[in-house]
Motif scaffolding. Sequence first.
Motif, PDB file in Angstrom:
ATOM      1  N   SER A 115      91.867  59.490 -83.156  1.00 27.75           N
ATOM      2  CA  SER A 115      92.924  58.857 -83.951  1.00 27.75           C
ATOM      3  C   SER A 115      93.147  57.416 -83.516  1.00 27.75           C
ATOM      4  O   SER A 115      93.258  56.505 -84.355  1.00 27.75           O
ATOM      5  CB  SER A 115      94.236  59.636 -83.812  1.00 27.75           C
ATOM      6  N   ARG A 116      93.192  57.185 -82.209  1.00 27.50           N
ATOM      7  CA  ARG A 116      93.412  55.833 -81.706  1.00 27.50           C
ATOM      8  C   ARG A 116      92.243  54.916 -82.034  1.00 27.50           C
ATOM      9  O   ARG A 116      92.434  53.743 -82.385  1.00 27.50           O
ATOM     10  CB  ARG A 116      93.657  55.880 -80.195  1.00 27.50           C
ATOM     11  N   LEU A 117      91.008  55.440 -81.945  1.00 23.54           N
ATOM     12  CA  LEU A 117      89.841  54.623 -82.262  1.00 23.54           C
ATOM     13  C   LEU A 117      89.824  54.254 -83.742  1.00 23.54           C
ATOM     14  O   LEU A 117      89.486  53.120 -84.110  1.00 23.54           O
ATOM     15  CB  LEU A 117      88.556  55.366 -81.891  1.00 23.54           C
ATOM     16  N   ALA A 118      90.207  55.184 -84.618  1.00 22.91           N
ATOM     17  CA  ALA A 118      90.227  54.891 -86.054  1.00 22.91           C
ATOM     18  C   ALA A 118      91.218  53.767 -86.370  1.00 22.91           C
ATOM     19  O   ALA A 118      90.935  52.879 -87.182  1.00 22.91           O
ATOM     20  CB  ALA A 118      90.594  56.148 -86.837  1.00 22.91           C
ATOM     21  N   GLY A 137     104.576  55.612 -79.334  1.00 25.15           N
ATOM     22  CA  GLY A 137     105.341  54.381 -79.514  1.00 25.15           C
ATOM     23  C   GLY A 137     104.605  53.161 -79.005  1.00 25.15           C
ATOM     24  O   GLY A 137     104.699  52.068 -79.576  1.00 25.15           O
ATOM     25  N   LYS A 138     103.851  53.328 -77.913  1.00 23.02           N
ATOM     26  CA  LYS A 138     103.079  52.216 -77.349  1.00 23.02           C
ATOM     27  C   LYS A 138     102.053  51.715 -78.354  1.00 23.02           C
ATOM     28  O   LYS A 138     101.870  50.505 -78.534  1.00 23.02           O
ATOM     29  CB  LYS A 138     102.400  52.675 -76.071  1.00 23.02           C
ATOM     30  N   TYR A 139     101.385  52.624 -79.049  1.00 21.27           N
ATOM     31  CA  TYR A 139     100.329  52.227 -79.985  1.00 21.27           C
ATOM     32  C   TYR A 139     100.909  51.661 -81.280  1.00 21.27           C
ATOM     33  O   TYR A 139     100.310  50.769 -81.889  1.00 21.27           O
ATOM     34  CB  TYR A 139      99.414  53.411 -80.258  1.00 21.27           C
ATOM     35  N   ASP A 184      99.654  61.996 -78.278  1.00 24.95           N
ATOM     36  CA  ASP A 184     100.799  62.527 -77.530  1.00 24.95           C
ATOM     37  C   ASP A 184     102.072  61.781 -77.924  1.00 24.95           C
ATOM     38  O   ASP A 184     102.104  60.542 -77.906  1.00 24.95           O
ATOM     39  CB  ASP A 184     100.578  62.370 -76.025  1.00 24.95           C
ATOM     40  N   PRO A 185     103.157  62.511 -78.262  1.00 30.21           N
ATOM     41  CA  PRO A 185     104.409  61.840 -78.678  1.00 30.21           C
ATOM     42  C   PRO A 185     104.928  60.853 -77.649  1.00 30.21           C
ATOM     43  O   PRO A 185     105.517  59.832 -78.016  1.00 30.21           O
ATOM     44  CB  PRO A 185     105.378  63.022 -78.866  1.00 30.21           C
ATOM     45  N   SER A 206      88.481  63.324 -77.710  1.00 29.55           N
ATOM     46  CA  SER A 206      89.505  64.260 -78.163  1.00 29.55           C
ATOM     47  C   SER A 206      90.045  63.813 -79.521  1.00 29.55           C
ATOM     48  O   SER A 206      89.796  62.688 -79.971  1.00 29.55           O
ATOM     49  CB  SER A 206      90.643  64.332 -77.156  1.00 29.55           C
ATOM     50  N   GLN A 207      90.817  64.693 -80.170  1.00 33.78           N
ATOM     51  CA  GLN A 207      91.404  64.318 -81.462  1.00 33.78           C
ATOM     52  C   GLN A 207      92.312  63.108 -81.326  1.00 33.78           C
ATOM     53  O   GLN A 207      92.308  62.208 -82.183  1.00 33.78           O
ATOM     54  CB  GLN A 207      92.190  65.504 -82.039  1.00 33.78           C
TER      55      GLN A 207
END
Length: 598
Positions: A120-123, A150-152, A145-146, A115-116
């Motif tokens: 984003s997280r992988l990048a 914060g966790k990431y 997801d908002p 998913s998008q």
Amino acid sequence: MVADSLWQLDAVSLGPARLRAVSATISPGATAVIGWSGAGKTSLLNLLVGFECPEGGAIEGTPRVAWVPQNGGLWPHCTALEHLAIARGSSEGNDALLAAFDLAEKRDARPPKLSQGEQSRLAVARALATKADVLVMDEPLAHVDPARVGKYWRVIREHLARTHTSLVFSTHTPETAVGEAQHAICLRAGRVMHAGPVAALYTEPPDEELMGYLGAGNWFTPPEARRWLRAQIPTNRCLRPEQLVIESVSTGALRVEASHFRGSCAEIELRHVPSNATRTFFHRPARDEFRAGKFVQLTALLCLTLLFFLTGCHRQAAATLTPRDWRVWQLPPEGPMLPTPRSLATGLGDDIASLDTAGRVLIYGADGRLKRQWHMLDVKVGKPEGIVVLRDGRVVVCDTHYHRVVWFDADGNWLKNIGQQGKGNSEFIYPVGICKDPEENLYVCEYGGNDRIQKFTREGQWVTSFGSFGTGPGQFQRPSGLTWLAGKIYITDAVNNRVLIYSDGGQYVGVLGAPGQPPLDFDLPYDIAAGGDGELYIIEYGGGRLTKVSPDGRLLGRYGHTGGGEGEFSTPWGLTIDSHMRLRIADTKNRRIVSLQL
């Protein structure tokens, strides 16, 4: 190129009109590039990573970068795990990094199957896997997801602290800029509107437009302050939602027209009955529901510079302190750089220990002669604030950006550290001030959302902690300096413009200039020292002056104002007093230590 900078941009342009004569210094740490869509954020980041070349001007600086473009820039033929292995050059730690971004179950998936938000997280994870000096990210985690973003960001913060890596990122989300960056560059239509510390832009934006770059705020002109706050201010001023208190009253001049709860920030429309003027204000939600037709009053929770309420509160006249002696000590250069002093402490034989922006500990004799110096263990992330000297000659330093306190012997040999990043006992966010009591227990103040005081023995064993972040009784917004006097700890609560008092056992006692006393009108009080005369001396970073106050809150006198001449200070940062009542002041922006005797 400016010392301690990552990039120096000089009149950089990129057509057609995407960037216009942009000049800025990008320093180590975390820098947010802020602006609305079309402001030039992506164009600026493209230049930093070499994706585009300037059509005019020049860029200096070649740090190793890891680039996260808006589309992620992932390799469609590689799995998630392969992305990290290629970036890192090995397989070590990659599974843990995927798990930190909740991608463990996607380790064998390729970008078209993600998913998008997962892309984003992988990048971002791929950038963290590199050995880059600087991470450059264009609106990172924008598709996440908002509720989980914060966790990431916490994973990113921990990586930056652990590896001493810098970050430059673009965002149009004020909360992200405030929470994740120390520096801000504000763009509009390809031009730099403002560049400087995030904290200063948040608390003291230069105009109403720039106030909006970091979220909701209430802009007051002097006439509007008189109307809505019943207060007098000399210049325009911003009050953020947490600085504005709205309370119900039985009757008054302000009537509620409408009120809207919007989560962490509420919006209220008020009518000024005498003039029939209306205005909307932003504030933190209260338990009370402000229904239409109710009467309320507004109060500025933080002291405004030179503010006094027009409801019978009178200012205390301040006598002028007259020094008998004024001298200036210059700091030795560090290569081509002329550093500035920060913190000061009195040591053996009235020697003076100083910290400066080169990350050095400097030991001066009482006559101002430099006796010896040494460097901190590391200064790539940031420079230290806060120093004290023990009776046996050991020097203890708050190593601010490394989240620790460091002991040296009298000759500068490293002895030990305590602390790491965290909010537990013996952990720190940003320790910035330290003092000792007669038994040489140490008191360390810190800021960064964990604003409190921790007490230790002279050897570093934790004893207790007290205080918390906020604006209420016993709370702090950037405690920056502290001193012991007669069983009490006096702490400068800089952003709240006050001095709080605790017992040295950690019980809250009160505040200097408390309600019922004449206001002390502090302007960013930054450090405090107790004199041999039993009085308190405070230097004010914003006011460029020295203030003398009795322990019970009486204003005894003031000296100096902002400037660069004799009797003037510019952003004074540190203060200490020796056994002969000689005051030594770190006159930071003037790049000097001032010695004076009252």
